[in-house]
Scaffold this active site. Structure first.
Site, mmCIF file in Angstrom:
data_model
loop_
_atom_site.group_PDB
_atom_site.id
_atom_site.type_symbol
_atom_site.label_atom_id
_atom_site.label_comp_id
_atom_site.label_asym_id
_atom_site.label_seq_id
_atom_site.Cartn_x
_atom_site.Cartn_y
_atom_site.Cartn_z
ATOM 1 N N ASP A 1 0.864 -1.171 0.000
ATOM 2 C CA ASP A 1 0.000 0.000 0.000
ATOM 3 C C ASP A 1 0.905 1.227 0.000
ATOM 4 O O ASP A 1 2.121 1.128 0.179
ATOM 5 C CB ASP A 1 -0.995 0.006 1.163
HETATM 6 C C1 BGC Z 1 -4.954 3.337 -0.034
HETATM 7 C C2 BGC Z 1 -5.153 2.318 -1.131
HETATM 8 C C3 BGC Z 1 -5.037 2.973 -2.482
HETATM 9 C C4 BGC Z 1 -3.681 3.640 -2.571
HETATM 10 C C5 BGC Z 1 -3.420 4.300 -3.894
HETATM 11 C C6 BGC Z 1 -3.698 4.136 -0.241
HETATM 12 O O1 BGC Z 1 -3.614 5.207 0.633
HETATM 13 O O2 BGC Z 1 -4.956 2.697 1.211
HETATM 14 O O3 BGC Z 1 -6.391 1.685 -0.981
HETATM 15 O O4 BGC Z 1 -5.222 2.051 -3.497
HETATM 16 O O5 BGC Z 1 -3.593 4.629 -1.562
HETATM 17 O O6 BGC Z 1 -4.156 5.449 -4.063
#
Ligand code: BGC
Length: 740
Positions: free
Chosen positions: A281
């Protein structure tokens, strides 16, 4: 089923094996030519936020140079055929000429947005959910995107957690079915097709169980609970061929998910044989330092790659550290090779090596800019996601010739808010979205009047606009109030400790109620809110989430009865925040409260009824459904027999309508305690008024299986309750014995 000859099947099978083989061979060849730095580069994903309008407008040259030298394998947040093309060109200047993959959070639609995911889950309509993702894939792929970071399949039992809006609610069975429908929708007929995009099962794992509902918080739970409640949607996603997984931010029992070897390598890659790749993530590799699990970037990178995280989203650690770690002998090159291999395979499957610009086609983009068919579907889907919570005086549906209607509340003329959290921003958003005001106005008769007063802003602490709203209400025959929480009050990092309507909205509602005018209360929210006063005092309540691009039309269709609402809650709605976490499939305890008002030395609160405000699976209709003739094929089964369950459902009311018929079971005694009920099936049926239908469910021992305390997954002989009905609280029950 169509019959195919053996030789035909062998031919098809043989072709697919040889296609796969040739991808494997090509990847092996590529790997053999790549330097260590180029390998690490494939594991890097950068955000294009600051380059949203294309590389030519970037003021940071570093990333562009890195792309050109093969140090970036993927980008996120670059949208548009031309924009992605310009970046891809840079990647193709690199020595190995390996194209990048462009990812994006396509969470509930793209150009056409649909209800927030929790709202979609309330439709219990797997076909529509799948279709909405198909549409999202068609639109996103036309804008240069090949990969979405969805579906979020985190089970969530705590509405304080802002990300409940992004999932399918509290139930593992429903959440698994919906997750699979979404993956099918995104990946379509398979990667390689021009309108298929890679899906991501996220966030692996147990992110929804963050302590206290506070985002990013720790998760501490038994492995049995993890396997029983939180992992099944992920396991199913892997089996269904989801292309990628994403780590979660939390630690699980003390080990951050990003470097959790047990879930990533032992379970996902070894036991479940997952063929895709795992992306971290955002920054989650680097965050392990703050967790206190790695002392510096080097240790964080080492732990993440060894555990099985393949791509580094925005930590900038893999490129910096992996070549060094390999040279120092701390990371065996085979772990890097495995990660690169997984990513390259997907690039081949997507067809990027054949044509790196295949998704960057401005003509296609133009066609998908305002697809009216997609909008039409969005309107229907919006209406199907609405949940009717109360209609005591049958105020709904409203007549289109109601003389004067007043729309009051902070969300009536909101446009962009109707997307809800997680939508890809476009410059023309405000012009494209149908507001609730416009939707209602368009359907009212020409001779009728729609008045409007905002009443307050979503987060006001003053009542300066109340007087105008009260005057407006007094002029109306019916008042529609649109209250709730702001659209950006749910979503990532949007945990709330207070789940009431934000600001002074509840006071506004009380003031308007004093006028004595009939009120339709519409609640816009991204989670179950607490609205005990309204639930006790306002006879007509509609839960309308955030319905997307066509929001106004969808809600007007429900209010005026073009669509009879049939949504059912995918989460339990608590009476107060103090009841949270509250979910229908809990264990019984040794001292269960017999009635919801029992307080005396039973498992209850001394100051609150025990039951929720609205149970899981609850939702009304403009018509009435009557359940009868509930019968089972046998009450004594043996071994691998199948239990057939029948129930008759009749539409006894005045409207055609849809009903979600729900099947639950309870395993009465087990070697570990079992939930008081568990959803095991549902069917959404449409009945014209006066019509009735027999609904049939089947259960086999496979449906009775559970994890015991040694993680053995099996079923036990014994007594079971079989329950059928309209929601998790309103069920008919029969008892059976099932022997081994
Ligand atoms: C989130 C994810 C997301 C990623 C990209 C993160 O902060 O937890 O779910 O896909 O950002 O935007």
């Amino acid at each position: 089923m169509k019959k195919y000859s053996l030789s035909f099947l062998l031919l098809i099978f043989g072709i697919s094996i040889s296609a796969q083989k040739s991808i494997d061979q090509k990847v092996t060849e590529l790997l053999s030519k790549m330097t260590l730095e180029e390998k690490a580069g494939q594991l890097v994903q950068y955000s294009g936020f600051e380059y949203a309008t294309g590389p030519q407008n970037s003021n940071s040259k570093k990333v562009l140079e890195e792309i050109k030298s093969g140090k970036v394998g993927s980008m996120l947040n670059v949208t548009g055929a031309e924009e992605t093309k310009a970046f891809q060109k840079l990647a193709l200047e690199s020595r190995m000429k390996i194209p990048m993959i462009f990812g994006q959070d396509v969470i509930h639609g793209f150009r056409t947005t649909f209800p927030i995911n929790l709202g979609q889950a309330a439709s219990w309509d797997l076909e529509m959910i799948e279709k909405s993702e198909r549409i999202a894939a068609i639109e996103a792929s036309a804008y240069g995107i090949q990969w979405t970071f969805a579906p979020m399949v985190d089970i969530a039992r705590d509405p304080r957690w802002g990300r409940v809006m992004e999932g399918s609610g509290e139930d593992t069975y429903l959440g698994t079915k919906i997750g699979l429908a979404r993956i099918k929708g995104f990946q379509g007929k398979g990667l390689g097709n021009i309108d298929a995009i890679m899906a991501t099962a996220k966030h692996f794992a147990a992110y929804g169980a963050a302590v206290g509902g506070r985002d990013y918080n720790s998760v501490d739970m038994s492995l049995r609970q993890l396997h029983e409640t939180y992992l099944p949607p992920f396991k199913a996603a892997s089996e269904a061929g989801v292309a990628t997984f994403m780590n979660s931010f939390n630690d699980i029992n003390g080990v951050p998910a990003t470097a959790n070897k047990y879930i990533l390598r032992d379970l996902l890659k070894d036991q479940w044989k997952f063929q895709g790749f795992v992306v971290s993530d955002w920054g989650s590799i680097g965050e392990m330092i703050k967790h206190g699990y790695a002392k510096d970037n080097a240790e964080a990178g080492e732990k993440a790659i060894l555990a099985g995280s393949d791509m580094d989203m925005e930590s900038n650690i893999y490129m910096e550290q992996l070549p060094k770690l390999v040279k120092e002998g701390k990371v065996d090159i085979k772990f890097v090779d495995d990660a690169v291999r997984r990513i390259l395979i997907k690039k081949f499957e997507l067809g990027l090596f054949d044509d790196p610009y295949k998704f960057s086609n401005s003509e296609r983009q133009k066609q998908q800019t305002n697809n009216l068919e997609h909008r039409k579907f969005g309107r229907e889907f919006g209406a199907k996601s609405v949940v009717l919570l109360k209609n005591e005086k049958k105020l709904l549906p409203l007549s289109k010739s109601t003389k004067t209607v007043a729309l009051i509340g902070p969300f009536g003329k909101e446009a962009v808010a109707m997307h809800g959290f997680w939508s890809v921003p476009f410059k023309d958003d405000a012009q494209r979205i149908v507001t609730q005001f416009d939707g209602i106005k368009n359907q009212l008769d020409k001779n009728s009047t729609l008045l409007y007063a905002k009443g307050c802003n979503e987060n006001d602490d003053n009542k300066s606009m109340f007087a105008e709203a009260i005057e407006t209400a007094k002029k109306a025959d019916v008042v529609i109030m649109t209250l709730g929480e702001g659209h950006a009050m749910s979503g990532e990092a949007k945990s709330r400790s207070n789940l009431h309507f934000s600001g002074v909205q509840e006071e506004l509602l009380k003031e308007i109620a004093k006028t004595g005018k009939p009120i339709v209360l519409m609640i816009n929210a991204g989670r179950p809110l607490v609205f005990d006063w309204a639930a006790d005092n306002i006879p007509t309540i509609v839960y309308s989430w955030w319905l997307g691009t066509e929001a106004g039309n969808s809600i007007a269709d429900v209010i005026f009865g073009n669509v009879n609402p049939g949504g059912k809650l995918p989460m339990t709605f608590p009476r107060t925040e103090g009841q949270i976490p509250i979910y229908y499939n809990h264990y019984n305890t040794g001292r269960p409260a017999g009635k919801s008002t029992d307080r005396n030395y039973v498992s209850a609160y001394i100051d609150l009824d025990n039951d929720p405000k609205f149970p899981f699976g609850f939702g009304l209709s403009y018509t009435d459904f009557k359940y009868s003739n509930f019968n089972l094929s046998s009450d004594n089964l043996k071994g691998n027999q199948t239990l057939t369950i029948n129930v008759n459902v009749a539409n006894t009311g005045k409207f055609d309508g849809e009903e979600v018929v729900q099947l639950y079971i309870r395993d009465l005694f087990g070697k570990v305690v079992r939930p008081i009920k568990e959803l095991k099936g549902f069917q959404k049926i449409f009945l014209k008024k006066g019509e009735n239908r027999n609904v049939t469910f089947k259960l086999t021992p496979e449906d009775l299986k559970f994890y015991d305390d040694t993680l053995n997954y099996d079923w036990e002989a014994g007594e079971f309750e079989i329950m059928v009905g309209t929601n998790s609280n309103d069920l008919m029950t029969k008892k059976i014995v099932w022997e081994k």
